[in-house]
Design an enzyme around this catalytic site. Structure first.
Site, PDB file in Angstrom:
ATOM      1  N   CYS A 120       0.838  -1.184  -0.009  1.00  0.00           N
ATOM      2  CA  CYS A 120      -0.003   0.104   0.086  1.00  0.00           C
ATOM      3  C   CYS A 120       0.975   1.192   0.064  1.00  0.00           C
ATOM      4  CB  CYS A 120      -0.955   0.252   1.230  1.00  0.00           C
ATOM      5  SG  CYS A 120      -2.227   1.057   0.981  1.00  0.00           S
ATOM      6  N   CYS A 122      -0.148   4.323   1.780  1.00  0.00           N
ATOM      7  CA  CYS A 122      -0.676   5.298   2.676  1.00  0.00           C
ATOM      8  C   CYS A 122       0.543   5.543   3.659  1.00  0.00           C
ATOM      9  CB  CYS A 122      -1.858   5.047   3.287  1.00  0.00           C
ATOM     10  SG  CYS A 122      -1.825   3.397   4.550  1.00  0.00           S
ATOM     11  N   CYS A 130      -4.020   6.158  -0.081  1.00  0.00           N
ATOM     12  CA  CYS A 130      -3.522   4.806  -0.269  1.00  0.00           C
ATOM     13  C   CYS A 130      -2.955   4.955  -1.837  1.00  0.00           C
ATOM     14  CB  CYS A 130      -4.169   3.839  -0.093  1.00  0.00           C
ATOM     15  SG  CYS A 130      -4.745   3.584   1.683  1.00  0.00           S
ATOM     16  N   LYS A 195     -12.303  -5.065   1.893  1.00  0.00           N
ATOM     17  CA  LYS A 195     -11.619  -4.163   3.207  1.00  0.00           C
ATOM     18  C   LYS A 195     -12.694  -2.816   3.179  1.00  0.00           C
ATOM     19  CE  LYS A 195      -7.781  -1.220   4.557  1.00  0.00           C
ATOM     20  NZ  LYS A 195      -6.340  -1.145   4.126  1.00  0.00           N
ATOM     21  N   ARG A 217     -11.155   7.461   3.580  1.00  0.00           N
ATOM     22  CA  ARG A 217     -10.936   6.432   2.551  1.00  0.00           C
ATOM     23  C   ARG A 217     -12.214   5.909   2.030  1.00  0.00           C
ATOM     24  NH1 ARG A 217      -5.840   6.606   3.820  1.00  0.00           N
ATOM     25  NH2 ARG A 217      -4.800   5.476   5.489  1.00  0.00           N
ATOM     26  N   GLU A 233     -16.543  -7.855  -5.347  1.00  0.00           N
ATOM     27  CA  GLU A 233     -15.133  -7.357  -4.931  1.00  0.00           C
ATOM     28  C   GLU A 233     -14.157  -8.813  -4.972  1.00  0.00           C
ATOM     29  OE1 GLU A 233     -13.130  -5.032  -4.793  1.00  0.00           O
ATOM     30  OE2 GLU A 233     -14.250  -3.416  -4.355  1.00  0.00           O
ATOM     31  N   LYS A 248     -11.655  -7.738   6.044  1.00  0.00           N
ATOM     32  CA  LYS A 248     -11.168  -6.765   7.107  1.00  0.00           C
ATOM     33  C   LYS A 248     -12.136  -5.765   7.419  1.00  0.00           C
ATOM     34  CE  LYS A 248      -7.142  -3.557   7.711  1.00  0.00           C
ATOM     35  NZ  LYS A 248      -6.378  -3.029   6.832  1.00  0.00           N
ATOM     36  N   TYR A 313      -2.685  -9.280  16.060  1.00  0.00           N
ATOM     37  CA  TYR A 313      -1.737  -8.873  16.988  1.00  0.00           C
ATOM     38  C   TYR A 313      -1.762  -9.471  18.319  1.00  0.00           C
ATOM     39  CZ  TYR A 313      -2.387  -4.866  13.812  1.00  0.00           C
ATOM     40  OH  TYR A 313      -2.632  -4.093  12.762  1.00  0.00           O
TER      41      TYR A 313
HETATM   42  C1  PBG Z   1      -2.976   0.314   4.863  1.00  0.00           C
HETATM   43  C2  PBG Z   1      -3.514  -0.482   6.056  1.00  0.00           C
HETATM   44  C3  PBG Z   1      -4.295  -0.118   7.102  1.00  0.00           C
HETATM   45  C4  PBG Z   1      -4.421  -1.333   7.879  1.00  0.00           C
HETATM   46  C5  PBG Z   1      -3.788  -2.266   7.278  1.00  0.00           C
HETATM   47  N1  PBG Z   1      -3.217  -1.729   6.015  1.00  0.00           N
HETATM   48  C6  PBG Z   1      -4.828   1.058   7.286  1.00  0.00           C
HETATM   49  C7  PBG Z   1      -6.027   1.817   6.485  1.00  0.00           C
HETATM   50  O1  PBG Z   1      -6.546   1.443   5.528  1.00  0.00           O
HETATM   51  O2  PBG Z   1      -6.386   2.798   6.898  1.00  0.00           O
HETATM   52  C8  PBG Z   1      -5.151  -1.533   9.373  1.00  0.00           C
HETATM   53  C9  PBG Z   1      -4.660  -2.394  10.085  1.00  0.00           C
HETATM   54  C10 PBG Z   1      -5.334  -2.495  11.490  1.00  0.00           C
HETATM   55  O3  PBG Z   1      -6.010  -1.714  11.673  1.00  0.00           O
HETATM   56  O4  PBG Z   1      -4.848  -3.104  12.316  1.00  0.00           O
HETATM   57  N2  PBG Z   1      -3.901   0.835   3.914  1.00  0.00           N
END
Ligand code: PBG
Length: 325
Positions: A120, A122, A130, A195, A217, A233, A248, A313
């Site tokens: 990514c 970002c 992103c 996502k 976003r 998707e 996610k 995590y």
């Molecule tokens: C990058 C990305 C994000 C997360 C994973 N890859 C942040 C976002 O999209 O804003 C979030 C992971 C998390 O909250 O643990 N685009």
């Protein structure tokens, strides 16, 4: 089968029976542990909103890898905090970028560890979006090339798998083509296929310093209200060559995990994200819940919904709990 002939409690009366009929189990080798890599030497900074999770410098990665492997966690996913940012996020595909250095270090110090990379822009763009911009809009098609170059640079550094998280249209196909042209046809793509534009990413954006500097976003990540769109998707990513489909966040989207599991025959991953982790940690620290039990129950629910792989995590904590129980 009616009571009293059938008594569900019969098979619940002792631990052996309960284990014998258990439908779902967690395994450390199906969890992926996220790592935040930062510049400098000897650095290990705890992320305030994610107790127990640290940003670490490249030289500390070997130690972290060993800790994971010792408890059976065999995969990590890397996020980078670059030295500097620019409008095009050029640090994302720099040969000597932070993630590229981290991959090489891990491949040297822990060859048995599987290294997945988040693809990514970002964390690397000064505006925090992103992709690259035209005016105040994220330019989908111009971003695709940058993402493909980023994935290629990760593969060149030795990444075992790439995971695009940007939500641009067409990126899986573009990345697949770029990898294949450069002889990386064996590097799988775990697509963040579904996502959502979620407030649960809050702590991560502090950790990785990647909050958008203006707007949000929602023009590229999905509307939390939609589930049929998730199937479209996912279908696109399957057609473009994804090897694993990811949903996610996880817990607020168990219905989506379940639908993808039923509708597709690719492996399903779920990302139990930063905010989901933070909520459990915070309540546990206050003594309001039993943190270990809520962790285990939560991860189990993700597995039960249909995820094969969980990015979390909690991977190390959960692996230790499994070892001791
Ligand atoms: C990058 C990305 C994000 C997360 C994973 N890859 C942040 C976002 O999209 O804003 C979030 C992971 C998390 O909250 O643990 N685009």
């Amino acid at each position: 089968m009616v009571f009293p002939e059938y008594r569900p409690r019969r098979m619940r009366q002792n631990d052996t029976f309960r284990a014998m009929i258990r439908e779902t189990r967690l395994a450390p080798d199906q969890m992926i542990y996220p790592l935040f890599v930062m510049p400098g030497k000897g650095k290990r900074e705890e992320i305030p909103s994610m107790p127990g999770v640290h940003r670490i410098s490249v030289d500390q990665l070997g130690r972290e890898a060993k800790e994971c492997l010792d408890i059976g966690v065999r995969s990590v996913i890397l996020f980078g905090l670059p030295e500097k940012k620019d409008p095009m996020g050029s640090g994302a595909h720099a040969r000597d970028g932070i993630v590229q250095r981290a991959i090489r270090e891990l491949k040297n110090s822990a060859p048995d560890l599987t290294v997945v990379t988040d693809v990514c822009l970002c964390e690397y763009t000064d505006h925090g979006h992103c992709g690259c911009l035209i005016g105040n809009e994220v330019d989908n098609d111009a971003t695709l090339e940058l993402l493909a170059l980023t994935a290629l640079s990760h593969a060149r550094a030795g990444a075992d798998m790439v995971a695009p998280s940007d939500m641009m249209d067409g990126r899986v196909g573009e990345i697949r083509a770029q990898l294949d042209e450069n002889n990386f046809h064996m590097v799988p793509i775990m697509s963040y296929a579904v996502k959502y534009a979620s407030a649960f990413y809050g702590p991560f954006r502090d950790a990785a310093d990647c909050a958008p500097q203006f707007g949000d976003r929602r023009s590229y990540q999905m509307d939390p209200a939609n589930s049929r769109e998730a199937l479209r998707e996912a279908t696109l990513d399957v057609d473009e060559g994804a090897d694993i489909l990811m949903v996610k966040p996880a817990v607020a989207y168990l219905d989506i995990i379940s639908r993808l599991h039923d509708e597709f025959d690719l492996p399903i991953a779920a990302y139990h994200v930063s905010g989901e982790y933070a909520m459990i940690k915070a309540a546990a620290q206050n003594g309001w819940i039993d943190g270990d039990r809520v962790m285990a129950e939560t991860l189990l629910s993700i597995k039960r919904a249909g995820a094969d792989i969980i990015i979390t995590y909690f991977a190390k904590d959960m692996a230790r709990l499994l070892q001791n129980s």
